[in-house]
Design an enzyme around this catalytic site. Sequence first.
Site, short mmCIF file in Angstrom:
data_model
loop_
_atom_site.label_atom_id
_atom_site.label_comp_id
_atom_site.label_asym_id
_atom_site.label_seq_id
_atom_site.Cartn_x
_atom_site.Cartn_y
_atom_site.Cartn_z
N TYR A 156 89.47 -4.23 28.31
CA TYR A 156 88.83 -5.53 28.11
C TYR A 156 89.87 -6.66 28.11
CZ TYR A 156 85.84 -9.03 25.79
OH TYR A 156 85.12 -10.16 25.46
N LYS A 160 90.27 -9.81 30.75
CA LYS A 160 90.20 -11.21 30.32
C LYS A 160 91.50 -11.95 30.64
CE LYS A 160 85.97 -11.14 28.75
NZ LYS A 160 84.93 -11.97 29.36
P1 NDP Z 1 76.22 -9.69 25.48
O1 NDP Z 1 76.46 -8.25 25.67
O2 NDP Z 1 75.32 -10.12 24.35
O3 NDP Z 1 75.64 -10.33 26.83
C1 NDP Z 1 76.21 -10.06 28.07
C2 NDP Z 1 75.12 -10.06 29.11
O4 NDP Z 1 75.71 -9.73 30.39
C3 NDP Z 1 74.03 -9.03 28.85
O5 NDP Z 1 72.76 -9.59 29.03
C4 NDP Z 1 74.32 -7.95 29.89
O6 NDP Z 1 73.19 -7.22 30.30
C5 NDP Z 1 74.86 -8.79 31.03
N1 NDP Z 1 75.58 -7.98 32.00
C6 NDP Z 1 76.30 -6.84 31.80
N2 NDP Z 1 76.77 -6.36 32.95
C7 NDP Z 1 76.35 -7.20 33.93
C8 NDP Z 1 76.48 -7.21 35.35
N3 NDP Z 1 77.16 -6.24 36.01
N4 NDP Z 1 75.89 -8.22 36.06
C9 NDP Z 1 75.20 -9.18 35.41
N5 NDP Z 1 75.01 -9.21 34.08
C10 NDP Z 1 75.58 -8.23 33.33
O7 NDP Z 1 77.66 -10.39 25.36
P2 NDP Z 1 78.15 -11.69 24.57
O8 NDP Z 1 77.12 -12.74 24.61
O9 NDP Z 1 78.73 -11.27 23.28
O10 NDP Z 1 79.39 -12.14 25.50
C11 NDP Z 1 79.25 -13.01 26.61
C12 NDP Z 1 80.61 -13.26 27.21
O11 NDP Z 1 81.49 -13.80 26.20
C13 NDP Z 1 81.31 -12.01 27.73
O12 NDP Z 1 82.05 -12.31 28.88
C14 NDP Z 1 82.23 -11.62 26.59
O13 NDP Z 1 83.31 -10.85 27.03
C15 NDP Z 1 82.66 -12.99 26.11
N6 NDP Z 1 83.17 -13.01 24.74
C16 NDP Z 1 82.38 -12.63 23.68
C17 NDP Z 1 82.86 -12.68 22.39
C18 NDP Z 1 82.02 -12.28 21.21
O14 NDP Z 1 82.54 -12.32 20.08
N7 NDP Z 1 80.76 -11.93 21.38
C19 NDP Z 1 84.23 -13.13 22.12
C20 NDP Z 1 84.98 -13.50 23.29
C21 NDP Z 1 84.44 -13.45 24.56
P3 NDP Z 1 72.70 -5.92 29.44
O15 NDP Z 1 71.94 -6.48 28.31
O16 NDP Z 1 71.88 -5.13 30.37
O17 NDP Z 1 73.94 -5.22 29.01
#
Ligand code: NDP
Length: 248
Positions: A156, A160
Amino acid sequence: MKRFETKTVLVTGAQRGIGYDIAKAFAVEGANVVMTDVNADGVSAAAKSLSLETGAKTLALAADVTKFEDCERSLEETLKIFEKLDVLVNNAGITKDNLVLRMKEEDFQAVIDVNLKGSFLMAKAASKSMLRQRSGRIINIASVVGQSGNAGQANYSASKAGIIGLTKSMAREFASRQVLVNAVAPGYIRTAMTDGLKEEAKAKLLEMIPLGRLGSGADVAKTVLFLAGEDSPYITGQVLAVNGGIYM
Ligand code: NDP
C-alpha cells in the site's frame, strides 16, 4: 453562483467512504458528478441518493480502474452526457495488509494495480480531452503512509509513494496545456474501519495526532475542492497533507 456550477467532475471509487464524501462536496457546490466504482449496484444507489439530496446531476458508471477499456468507456459516457470533463479525482483504492515476509506476491500486485496503475489509466484516459480543451485538474488521493512508510503495508505505501511520483511527472507533462495535477495525502480518516478499533488502540492513535482527532471524509473533500477550483491556479505537482499533523 455555486463554485462548481457548469463544471463536470469524475470521482473513482465513489460509492462509499471518502470518494462519496468528495462526490457530495462537489454536488453541493453545483457540479455535475460522474461516480464510478467496481460495485455496480452500490454506485448506482449512491448516485441516486446524492442527486435526490443535492439536486445535482449525477451519472453512475460501473467501471474497474485496472481495465483501460473501462477507463476509456467512463470518459466516453461522461463526454456523451456532459460534453466535457473538468476535474478527475483518482480515489479508488484497496489495502491487503501483511508483513513483507508473509505478503503474497498477488496481494502486492493487486494493490499496485488498483491504486497506482488505476490512477495512471484513468489519468491517461482523461488527459486526452483535458489537453485538447487546454484546461483541467487531476487530483490523486495518496496517503500519509506513502510519505512515512508503515510496517504491514509495504504494498500500500509503495503504491501511494508511486502516486506521488506519478503526480509530479504528469504535472510536468501537462503544465503547458494548463492541466494541473496534484495529490492529497490523507492521514487517519474516520471510516467503518477506524470506528471498529478498540478504545485502547483509538486512544493510542489519537495521542500521535497533534490535532487530537481523526480526520473526516469532509476534511479531505475540502482540500480536493480547493485544488480543483479557482483558488489554486498556480499550484501543480504538489502533495497536500490532510493528516492532523501526524506527519510533517
Ligand atoms: P473504501 O474502501 O471505503 O472505498 C473505496 C472504494 O473504491 C470502494 O467503493 C471500492 O469498491 C472501490 N474500488 C475498489 N477497487 C476498485 C477498482 N478496481 N475500480 C474502481 N473502484 C474500486 O476506501 P476509503 O474511502 O477509506 O479510501 C478512499 C481513498 O482514500 C483510497 O485511495 C485510500 O487509499 C485513501 N486513503 C484512505 C484513508 C483512510 O483512513 N480511510 C487514509 C489515507 C488514504 P468495493 O466496495 O467493491 O471494494
